[in-house]
Design a protein around this motif. Sequence first.
Motif, PDB file in Angstrom:
ATOM      1  N   GLY A   2       0.786  -1.229   0.000  1.00  0.00           N
ATOM      2  CA  GLY A   2       0.000   0.000   0.000  1.00  0.00           C
ATOM      3  C   GLY A   2       0.815   1.275   0.000  1.00  0.00           C
ATOM      4  N   ASN A   3       2.129   1.162   0.098  1.00  0.00           N
ATOM      5  CA  ASN A   3       2.975   2.350   0.058  1.00  0.00           C
ATOM      6  C   ASN A   3       3.206   2.786  -1.375  1.00  0.00           C
ATOM      7  OD1 ASN A   3       3.759   2.808   2.890  1.00  0.00           O
ATOM      8  ND2 ASN A   3       4.691   0.790   2.695  1.00  0.00           N
ATOM      9  N   LYS A   4       3.432   4.055  -1.560  1.00  0.00           N
ATOM     10  CA  LYS A   4       3.779   4.575  -2.881  1.00  0.00           C
ATOM     11  C   LYS A   4       5.222   4.177  -3.191  1.00  0.00           C
ATOM     12  CE  LYS A   4       0.705   8.458  -2.626  1.00  0.00           C
ATOM     13  NZ  LYS A   4       0.552   9.894  -2.708  1.00  0.00           N
ATOM     14  N   PRO A   5       5.534   3.974  -4.466  1.00  0.00           N
ATOM     15  CA  PRO A   5       6.917   3.625  -4.825  1.00  0.00           C
ATOM     16  C   PRO A   5       7.936   4.641  -4.291  1.00  0.00           C
ATOM     17  CG  PRO A   5       5.479   3.260  -6.693  1.00  0.00           C
ATOM     18  CD  PRO A   5       4.643   3.935  -5.630  1.00  0.00           C
ATOM     19  N   SER A   6       7.574   5.911  -4.324  1.00  0.00           N
ATOM     20  CA  SER A   6       8.521   6.924  -3.840  1.00  0.00           C
ATOM     21  C   SER A   6       8.777   6.786  -2.344  1.00  0.00           C
ATOM     22  CB  SER A   6       8.010   8.332  -4.155  1.00  0.00           C
ATOM     23  OG  SER A   6       6.753   8.568  -3.555  1.00  0.00           O
ATOM     24  N   ASP A   7       7.752   6.411  -1.598  1.00  0.00           N
ATOM     25  CA  ASP A   7       7.931   6.243  -0.150  1.00  0.00           C
ATOM     26  C   ASP A   7       8.850   5.069   0.141  1.00  0.00           C
ATOM     27  OD1 ASP A   7       6.235   8.398   0.214  1.00  0.00           O
ATOM     28  OD2 ASP A   7       4.466   7.145   0.530  1.00  0.00           O
ATOM     29  N   LEU A   8       8.679   3.994  -0.620  1.00  0.00           N
ATOM     30  CA  LEU A   8       9.568   2.845  -0.455  1.00  0.00           C
ATOM     31  C   LEU A   8      10.999   3.197  -0.849  1.00  0.00           C
ATOM     32  CD1 LEU A   8       7.192   0.135  -1.893  1.00  0.00           C
ATOM     33  CD2 LEU A   8       7.911   0.361   0.486  1.00  0.00           C
ATOM     34  N   TRP A   9      11.132   3.975  -1.932  1.00  0.00           N
ATOM     35  CA  TRP A   9      12.458   4.386  -2.384  1.00  0.00           C
ATOM     36  C   TRP A   9      13.150   5.219  -1.300  1.00  0.00           C
ATOM     37  CZ3 TRP A   9      16.090   3.099  -5.529  1.00  0.00           C
ATOM     38  CH2 TRP A   9      17.122   3.997  -5.810  1.00  0.00           C
ATOM     39  N   ILE A  10      12.412   6.144  -0.717  1.00  0.00           N
ATOM     40  CA  ILE A  10      12.984   6.999   0.329  1.00  0.00           C
ATOM     41  C   ILE A  10      13.448   6.155   1.511  1.00  0.00           C
ATOM     42  CG2 ILE A  10      12.419   8.762   2.060  1.00  0.00           C
ATOM     43  CD1 ILE A  10      10.633  10.074  -0.173  1.00  0.00           C
ATOM     44  N   GLU A  11      12.621   5.238   1.959  1.00  0.00           N
ATOM     45  CA  GLU A  11      13.009   4.387   3.100  1.00  0.00           C
ATOM     46  C   GLU A  11      14.217   3.527   2.756  1.00  0.00           C
ATOM     47  OE1 GLU A  11      12.060   4.540   6.277  1.00  0.00           O
ATOM     48  OE2 GLU A  11      10.796   6.227   5.684  1.00  0.00           O
ATOM     49  N   ARG A  12      14.279   3.049   1.515  1.00  0.00           N
ATOM     50  CA  ARG A  12      15.441   2.244   1.089  1.00  0.00           C
ATOM     51  C   ARG A  12      16.710   3.093   1.125  1.00  0.00           C
ATOM     52  NH1 ARG A  12      18.040   0.863  -3.957  1.00  0.00           N
ATOM     53  NH2 ARG A  12      18.912  -1.215  -3.816  1.00  0.00           N
ATOM     54  N   GLN A  13      16.624   4.327   0.647  1.00  0.00           N
ATOM     55  CA  GLN A  13      17.801   5.198   0.635  1.00  0.00           C
ATOM     56  C   GLN A  13      18.271   5.524   2.048  1.00  0.00           C
ATOM     57  OE1 GLN A  13      19.601   5.807  -2.145  1.00  0.00           O
ATOM     58  NE2 GLN A  13      18.076   4.390  -2.940  1.00  0.00           N
ATOM     59  N   ILE A  14      17.320   5.731   2.956  1.00  0.00           N
ATOM     60  CA  ILE A  14      17.678   5.978   4.357  1.00  0.00           C
ATOM     61  C   ILE A  14      18.482   4.800   4.889  1.00  0.00           C
ATOM     62  CG2 ILE A  14      16.742   6.140   6.705  1.00  0.00           C
ATOM     63  CD1 ILE A  14      14.373   7.741   5.444  1.00  0.00           C
ATOM     64  N   LYS A  15      18.016   3.589   4.593  1.00  0.00           N
ATOM     65  CA  LYS A  15      18.655   2.382   5.111  1.00  0.00           C
ATOM     66  C   LYS A  15      20.024   2.118   4.467  1.00  0.00           C
ATOM     67  CE  LYS A  15      17.855  -2.535   5.753  1.00  0.00           C
ATOM     68  NZ  LYS A  15      16.973  -3.660   5.479  1.00  0.00           N
ATOM     69  N   VAL A  16      20.079   2.095   3.137  1.00  0.00           N
ATOM     70  CA  VAL A  16      21.319   1.687   2.477  1.00  0.00           C
ATOM     71  C   VAL A  16      22.408   2.754   2.542  1.00  0.00           C
ATOM     72  CG1 VAL A  16      20.157   0.058   0.941  1.00  0.00           C
ATOM     73  CG2 VAL A  16      20.652   2.362   0.132  1.00  0.00           C
ATOM     74  N   ASN A  17      22.032   4.014   2.757  1.00  0.00           N
ATOM     75  CA  ASN A  17      23.032   5.074   2.817  1.00  0.00           C
ATOM     76  C   ASN A  17      23.356   5.510   4.229  1.00  0.00           C
ATOM     77  OD1 ASN A  17      23.621   5.732  -0.075  1.00  0.00           O
ATOM     78  ND2 ASN A  17      21.395   5.823  -0.064  1.00  0.00           N
ATOM     79  N   ASP A  18      22.757   4.837   5.196  1.00  0.00           N
ATOM     80  CA  ASP A  18      23.051   5.102   6.608  1.00  0.00           C
ATOM     81  C   ASP A  18      22.985   6.598   6.920  1.00  0.00           C
ATOM     82  OD1 ASP A  18      23.631   4.327   9.206  1.00  0.00           O
ATOM     83  OD2 ASP A  18      25.797   4.468   8.896  1.00  0.00           O
ATOM     84  N   PHE A  19      21.858   7.228   6.502  1.00  0.00           N
ATOM     85  CA  PHE A  19      21.662   8.649   6.778  1.00  0.00           C
ATOM     86  C   PHE A  19      21.770   8.922   8.268  1.00  0.00           C
ATOM     87  CE2 PHE A  19      18.579   9.759   3.023  1.00  0.00           C
ATOM     88  CZ  PHE A  19      19.633   9.707   2.135  1.00  0.00           C
ATOM     89  N   ASP A  20      22.300  10.085   8.616  1.00  0.00           N
ATOM     90  CA  ASP A  20      22.301  10.477  10.020  1.00  0.00           C
ATOM     91  C   ASP A  20      20.891  10.929  10.391  1.00  0.00           C
ATOM     92  OD1 ASP A  20      21.955  13.096   9.115  1.00  0.00           O
ATOM     93  OD2 ASP A  20      23.825  13.834   9.939  1.00  0.00           O
ATOM     94  N   GLU A  21      20.700  11.333  11.639  1.00  0.00           N
ATOM     95  CA  GLU A  21      19.372  11.690  12.145  1.00  0.00           C
ATOM     96  C   GLU A  21      18.734  12.839  11.359  1.00  0.00           C
ATOM     97  OE1 GLU A  21      17.331  13.319  16.281  1.00  0.00           O
ATOM     98  OE2 GLU A  21      19.358  12.493  16.348  1.00  0.00           O
ATOM     99  N   THR A  22      19.526  13.848  11.035  1.00  0.00           N
ATOM    100  CA  THR A  22      18.998  15.003  10.311  1.00  0.00           C
ATOM    101  C   THR A  22      18.538  14.621   8.905  1.00  0.00           C
ATOM    102  OG1 THR A  22      20.419  16.496  11.561  1.00  0.00           O
ATOM    103  CG2 THR A  22      19.522  17.328   9.489  1.00  0.00           C
ATOM    104  N   PHE A  23      19.356  13.882   8.176  1.00  0.00           N
ATOM    105  CA  PHE A  23      18.987  13.478   6.823  1.00  0.00           C
ATOM    106  C   PHE A  23      17.782  12.535   6.849  1.00  0.00           C
ATOM    107  CE2 PHE A  23      22.823  15.447   5.531  1.00  0.00           C
ATOM    108  CZ  PHE A  23      22.686  15.700   4.174  1.00  0.00           C
TER     109      PHE A  23
END
Length: 151
Positions: free
Chosen positions: A105-126
């Motif tokens: 039920g998630n939009k592709p963009s929402d999944l993409w954003i969550e994937r980028q957060i995970k694989v790029n180890d964003f800090d808290e601000t990002f």
Amino acid sequence: MLAVHELEEIIIRDITPFDHISAEQKSNAGRKAVIQILEPLAKKDEIATIVCEFEESKTPEAKFAKWIDKLDSCLQCKLYDMGGCIDPKNPQIANERAGLQENNGNKPSDLWIERQIKVNDFDETFTKIAREARKDQNWKSRNLTNPFSKK
């Protein structure tokens, strides 16, 4: 560093997950493109070092630049999604092409954003910025249209 990183896209264009090109293939093509572009410059070796630093993403500056670059891809994906450039009737095709799991039920963009957060180890601000971008109400005031549609 970000500007120099973008040089490769002059030749290889912006490669997305939908292109089915491995990270290694993209990296090799990008390296060749940068060498080709820098060849006539006196400081080509110095600039090439900056590109390598960005790709390796080990220094604080390179990590920051990489996060900015990935955050841009998140925002672009959200724009495409909100503008109807990702087939809303069949988002699973977009998910599969981007290497994402079931959309639940998630939009592709929402999944993409969550994937980028995970694989790029964003800090808290990002992470906060990227998750804020997921909220559709932040985009409603934009006059988004599909740039690929025939007018």
